[in-house]
Design a protein around this motif. Structure first.
Motif, PDB file in Angstrom:
ATOM      1  N   ARG A 297       0.861  -1.177   0.000  1.00 57.90           N
ATOM      2  CA  ARG A 297       0.000   0.000   0.000  1.00 57.90           C
ATOM      3  C   ARG A 297       0.900   1.230   0.000  1.00 57.90           C
ATOM      4  O   ARG A 297       1.699   1.423   0.922  1.00 57.90           O
ATOM      5  CB  ARG A 297      -0.900   0.015   1.232  1.00 57.90           C
ATOM      6  CG  ARG A 297      -1.841   1.232   1.283  1.00 57.90           C
ATOM      7  CD  ARG A 297      -2.619   1.263   2.583  1.00 57.90           C
ATOM      8  NE  ARG A 297      -3.411   0.059   2.744  1.00 57.90           N
ATOM      9  CZ  ARG A 297      -3.760  -0.459   3.922  1.00 57.90           C
ATOM     10  NH1 ARG A 297      -3.360   0.132   5.032  1.00 57.90           N
ATOM     11  NH2 ARG A 297      -4.483  -1.549   3.985  1.00 57.90           N
ATOM     12  N   GLY A 298       0.793   2.027  -1.002  1.00 56.16           N
ATOM     13  CA  GLY A 298       1.697   3.157  -1.143  1.00 56.16           C
ATOM     14  C   GLY A 298       2.713   2.884  -2.234  1.00 56.16           C
ATOM     15  O   GLY A 298       2.845   1.762  -2.727  1.00 56.16           O
ATOM     16  N   THR A 299       3.420   3.921  -2.629  1.00 58.46           N
ATOM     17  CA  THR A 299       4.334   3.792  -3.769  1.00 58.46           C
ATOM     18  C   THR A 299       5.627   4.555  -3.537  1.00 58.46           C
ATOM     19  O   THR A 299       5.655   5.567  -2.828  1.00 58.46           O
ATOM     20  CB  THR A 299       3.664   4.306  -5.055  1.00 58.46           C
ATOM     21  OG1 THR A 299       4.573   4.176  -6.154  1.00 58.46           O
ATOM     22  CG2 THR A 299       3.253   5.770  -4.921  1.00 58.46           C
ATOM     23  N   PHE A 300       6.679   4.061  -4.156  1.00 55.57           N
ATOM     24  CA  PHE A 300       7.959   4.746  -4.209  1.00 55.57           C
ATOM     25  C   PHE A 300       8.266   5.231  -5.621  1.00 55.57           C
ATOM     26  O   PHE A 300       9.310   5.838  -5.860  1.00 55.57           O
ATOM     27  CB  PHE A 300       9.079   3.790  -3.788  1.00 55.57           C
ATOM     28  CG  PHE A 300       9.663   4.053  -2.439  1.00 55.57           C
ATOM     29  CD1 PHE A 300      10.317   5.242  -2.157  1.00 55.57           C
ATOM     30  CD2 PHE A 300       9.589   3.103  -1.438  1.00 55.57           C
ATOM     31  CE1 PHE A 300      10.887   5.479  -0.913  1.00 55.57           C
ATOM     32  CE2 PHE A 300      10.151   3.324  -0.192  1.00 55.57           C
ATOM     33  CZ  PHE A 300      10.806   4.511   0.076  1.00 55.57           C
ATOM     34  N   THR A 301       7.341   4.948  -6.569  1.00 56.15           N
ATOM     35  CA  THR A 301       7.687   5.173  -7.974  1.00 56.15           C
ATOM     36  C   THR A 301       6.610   5.863  -8.807  1.00 56.15           C
ATOM     37  O   THR A 301       6.907   6.308  -9.921  1.00 56.15           O
ATOM     38  CB  THR A 301       7.997   3.815  -8.644  1.00 56.15           C
ATOM     39  OG1 THR A 301       6.865   2.945  -8.508  1.00 56.15           O
ATOM     40  CG2 THR A 301       9.218   3.150  -8.018  1.00 56.15           C
ATOM     41  N   ASP A 302       5.374   5.964  -8.324  1.00 60.54           N
ATOM     42  CA  ASP A 302       4.266   6.471  -9.141  1.00 60.54           C
ATOM     43  C   ASP A 302       4.278   7.997  -9.150  1.00 60.54           C
ATOM     44  O   ASP A 302       3.758   8.656  -8.244  1.00 60.54           O
ATOM     45  CB  ASP A 302       2.939   5.949  -8.602  1.00 60.54           C
ATOM     46  CG  ASP A 302       1.767   6.219  -9.535  1.00 60.54           C
ATOM     47  OD1 ASP A 302       1.845   7.192 -10.324  1.00 60.54           O
ATOM     48  OD2 ASP A 302       0.771   5.483  -9.476  1.00 60.54           O
ATOM     49  N   THR A 303       4.845   8.580 -10.193  1.00 61.19           N
ATOM     50  CA  THR A 303       4.970  10.039 -10.267  1.00 61.19           C
ATOM     51  C   THR A 303       3.620  10.718 -10.486  1.00 61.19           C
ATOM     52  O   THR A 303       3.435  11.872 -10.074  1.00 61.19           O
ATOM     53  CB  THR A 303       5.929  10.443 -11.392  1.00 61.19           C
ATOM     54  OG1 THR A 303       5.478   9.877 -12.626  1.00 61.19           O
ATOM     55  CG2 THR A 303       7.332   9.954 -11.100  1.00 61.19           C
ATOM     56  N   GLU A 304       2.684  10.028 -11.123  1.00 56.22           N
ATOM     57  CA  GLU A 304       1.368  10.625 -11.331  1.00 56.22           C
ATOM     58  C   GLU A 304       0.683  10.886  -9.995  1.00 56.22           C
ATOM     59  O   GLU A 304       0.097  11.959  -9.789  1.00 56.22           O
ATOM     60  CB  GLU A 304       0.507   9.706 -12.199  1.00 56.22           C
ATOM     61  CG  GLU A 304      -0.858  10.320 -12.543  1.00 56.22           C
ATOM     62  CD  GLU A 304      -1.663   9.466 -13.495  1.00 56.22           C
ATOM     63  OE1 GLU A 304      -2.864   9.744 -13.660  1.00 56.22           O
ATOM     64  OE2 GLU A 304      -1.092   8.527 -14.086  1.00 56.22           O
ATOM     65  N   ARG A 305       0.759   9.916  -9.082  1.00 59.29           N
ATOM     66  CA  ARG A 305       0.177  10.124  -7.758  1.00 59.29           C
ATOM     67  C   ARG A 305       0.925  11.226  -7.013  1.00 59.29           C
ATOM     68  O   ARG A 305       0.318  12.027  -6.291  1.00 59.29           O
ATOM     69  CB  ARG A 305       0.224   8.817  -6.954  1.00 59.29           C
ATOM     70  CG  ARG A 305      -0.722   7.756  -7.469  1.00 59.29           C
ATOM     71  CD  ARG A 305      -0.662   6.497  -6.624  1.00 59.29           C
ATOM     72  NE  ARG A 305      -1.090   6.734  -5.250  1.00 59.29           N
ATOM     73  CZ  ARG A 305      -1.178   5.771  -4.331  1.00 59.29           C
ATOM     74  NH1 ARG A 305      -0.840   4.528  -4.646  1.00 59.29           N
ATOM     75  NH2 ARG A 305      -1.586   6.046  -3.113  1.00 59.29           N
ATOM     76  N   LYS A 328      13.578  15.238  -9.479  1.00 60.98           N
ATOM     77  CA  LYS A 328      15.008  15.382  -9.764  1.00 60.98           C
ATOM     78  C   LYS A 328      15.727  14.052  -9.570  1.00 60.98           C
ATOM     79  O   LYS A 328      16.632  13.702 -10.345  1.00 60.98           O
ATOM     80  CB  LYS A 328      15.624  16.456  -8.861  1.00 60.98           C
ATOM     81  CG  LYS A 328      17.099  16.709  -9.136  1.00 60.98           C
ATOM     82  CD  LYS A 328      17.621  17.798  -8.208  1.00 60.98           C
ATOM     83  CE  LYS A 328      19.109  18.035  -8.444  1.00 60.98           C
ATOM     84  NZ  LYS A 328      19.655  19.078  -7.543  1.00 60.98           N
ATOM     85  N   ASN A 329      15.317  13.290  -8.553  1.00 60.63           N
ATOM     86  CA  ASN A 329      15.899  11.959  -8.355  1.00 60.63           C
ATOM     87  C   ASN A 329      15.745  11.102  -9.597  1.00 60.63           C
ATOM     88  O   ASN A 329      16.666  10.402 -10.009  1.00 60.63           O
ATOM     89  CB  ASN A 329      15.207  11.227  -7.182  1.00 60.63           C
ATOM     90  CG  ASN A 329      15.438  11.887  -5.857  1.00 60.63           C
ATOM     91  OD1 ASN A 329      16.397  12.637  -5.688  1.00 60.63           O
ATOM     92  ND2 ASN A 329      14.561  11.616  -4.906  1.00 60.63           N
ATOM     93  N   ILE A 330      14.549  11.158 -10.183  1.00 58.60           N
ATOM     94  CA  ILE A 330      14.250  10.307 -11.338  1.00 58.60           C
ATOM     95  C   ILE A 330      15.101  10.703 -12.534  1.00 58.60           C
ATOM     96  O   ILE A 330      15.617   9.861 -13.253  1.00 58.60           O
ATOM     97  CB  ILE A 330      12.739  10.396 -11.681  1.00 58.60           C
ATOM     98  CG1 ILE A 330      11.920   9.860 -10.506  1.00 58.60           C
ATOM     99  CG2 ILE A 330      12.425   9.648 -12.961  1.00 58.60           C
ATOM    100  CD1 ILE A 330      10.431  10.103 -10.624  1.00 58.60           C
ATOM    101  N   LYS A 331      15.298  12.001 -12.734  1.00 60.48           N
ATOM    102  CA  LYS A 331      16.125  12.456 -13.846  1.00 60.48           C
ATOM    103  C   LYS A 331      17.566  12.033 -13.669  1.00 60.48           C
ATOM    104  O   LYS A 331      18.250  11.664 -14.625  1.00 60.48           O
ATOM    105  CB  LYS A 331      16.028  13.984 -13.970  1.00 60.48           C
ATOM    106  CG  LYS A 331      14.656  14.476 -14.441  1.00 60.48           C
ATOM    107  CD  LYS A 331      14.612  15.992 -14.493  1.00 60.48           C
ATOM    108  CE  LYS A 331      13.234  16.476 -14.934  1.00 60.48           C
ATOM    109  NZ  LYS A 331      13.165  17.962 -14.947  1.00 60.48           N
ATOM    110  N   VAL A 332      18.032  12.051 -12.416  1.00 57.73           N
ATOM    111  CA  VAL A 332      19.407  11.644 -12.141  1.00 57.73           C
ATOM    112  C   VAL A 332      19.591  10.169 -12.448  1.00 57.73           C
ATOM    113  O   VAL A 332      20.575   9.734 -13.053  1.00 57.73           O
ATOM    114  CB  VAL A 332      19.784  11.953 -10.680  1.00 57.73           C
ATOM    115  CG1 VAL A 332      21.105  11.286 -10.328  1.00 57.73           C
ATOM    116  CG2 VAL A 332      19.871  13.455 -10.464  1.00 57.73           C
TER     117      VAL A 332
END
Length: 333
Positions: A297-305, A328-332
């Motif tokens: 339950r919950g996410t570490f990756t869903d940028t839409e949420r 910024k983490n994701i772009k890195v």
């Protein structure tokens, strides 16, 4: 099964197997992501032998400046709501905020998330000021063995913690404790923990592993072994099938997550959310849960949420900063 003897004899896999079955039967297969929301880095007691704040107390000349901006705290609550994380509790050192200030923060967080919060804000006799904004009260016991607890936490008397939790129960609040493994306890000390849980009718236990902080007497000590940690959690789950168990691990020990879940953890905590979201470390957490055969339950990756939520004029600058940091983490990566 004598779980203490099993732990001493290192029959860990058998314990984990039994604990996992007990958990699935009594609590289901969902794992939550938990976030302890800190209020301040100041603690006027500041003498727990393992604590980071004990190293900061001599350096903080103006305690009021160690308090977090309240709007930043509330923005963090909105981020947690968006991505499906629970707020494990509000946490802060002694003397950082008054009871009335904490109450107001808890009320706002309940408005934002829709759920009352737990408190882990120190020993207090002011519990009667709280109402439906608070779900439970946490006692930072840290060590179950009374003699060791007295040595490591001299300004947090065990009796005062017990009195607070008894009062919390009388007022209708749930009761929780935190424990840190790796502080010199032994498997036999589980007797103290089990007695404490039974006598106080504890609803939730949060286990952490030692994080050796520079400047403390534990700075050169290793973190506890993963199987010892898992075995301790499994032993507790076997003894208390209905207990809520939260387990904390650090970013350098993500491999602990799978065994801890199989051992009976309901939730996992102690993650630097804004540094991990969208990174390989965040993805690793999700993979650990998946390979343990559980639902997250919950996410570490869903940028839409992450980017979809409510707007609050006074909070939006802080929300935007948190979101940008995660992206910024994701772009890195």
């Amino acid at each position: 099964m004598d779980v203490i003897e099993s732990l001493k004899n290192r029959d860990i896999l058998k314990m984990i197997e039994r604990a996992g079955k007990i958990t699935l039967k009594n609590q289901g297969d969902t794992i939550t992501l938990e976030r302890a929301v800190f209020l301040s880095w100041w603690c006027e007691r500041g003498d727990c032998a393992f604590c980071y704040m004990s190293t900061q107390k001599p350096r903080i000349k103006e305690p009021s400046k160690a308090r977090r901006n309240i709007n930043a705290i509330l923005a963090e609550a909105e981020i947690c709501r968006r991505i499906g994380w629970n707020i494990e509790f509000l946490s802060g050192g002694y003397g950082s905020f008054s009871g009335e200030e904490i109450k107001k923060i808890a009320e706002r967080i309940k408005e934002i998330t829709g759920a009352p919060v737990w408190l882990n804000t120190g020993i207090t006799s002011e519990l009667d000021i709280y109402g439906p904004e608070v779900a439970g009260i946490t006692g930072a016991l840290e060590v179950a063995n009374p003699d060791l607890q007295r040595k490591l936490c001299p300004s947090k008397p065990r009796k005062d913690i017990i009195d607070m939790l008894e009062t919390a129960g009388d007022l209708g609040f749930k009761k929780g404790i935190t424990l840190i493994l790796g502080l010199g306890e032994t498997p036999e000390d589980l007797e103290y923990l089990f007695e404490f849980i039974r006598d106080l009718r504890i609803d939730r236990v949060t286990f952490y592993s030692l994080n050796p902080h520079e400047g403390t007497v534990f700075e050169d000590q290793p973190q506890p072994a993963s199987l010892y940690y898992a075995g301790t959690v499994a032993a507790t789950r076997i003894e208390f099938p209905q207990l809520e168990i939260i387990t904390g691990t650090w970013i350098d020990n993500l491999a602990n997550i799978g065994p801890l879940i199989l051992s009976g953890a309901n939730g996992i905590t102690k993650f630097p959310l804004f540094r991990m979201f969208g990174t390989r470390y965040g993805k690793r957490v999700e993979e650990e849960v998946r390979w343990a055969g559980r639902k997250l339950r919950g996410t570490f990756t869903d940028t839409e949420r992450l980017m979809t939520g409510r707007s609050y004029p006074e909070l939006d600058p802080f929300i935007e900063r948190y979101v940008k940091g995660c992206l910024k983490n994701i772009k890195v990566v």
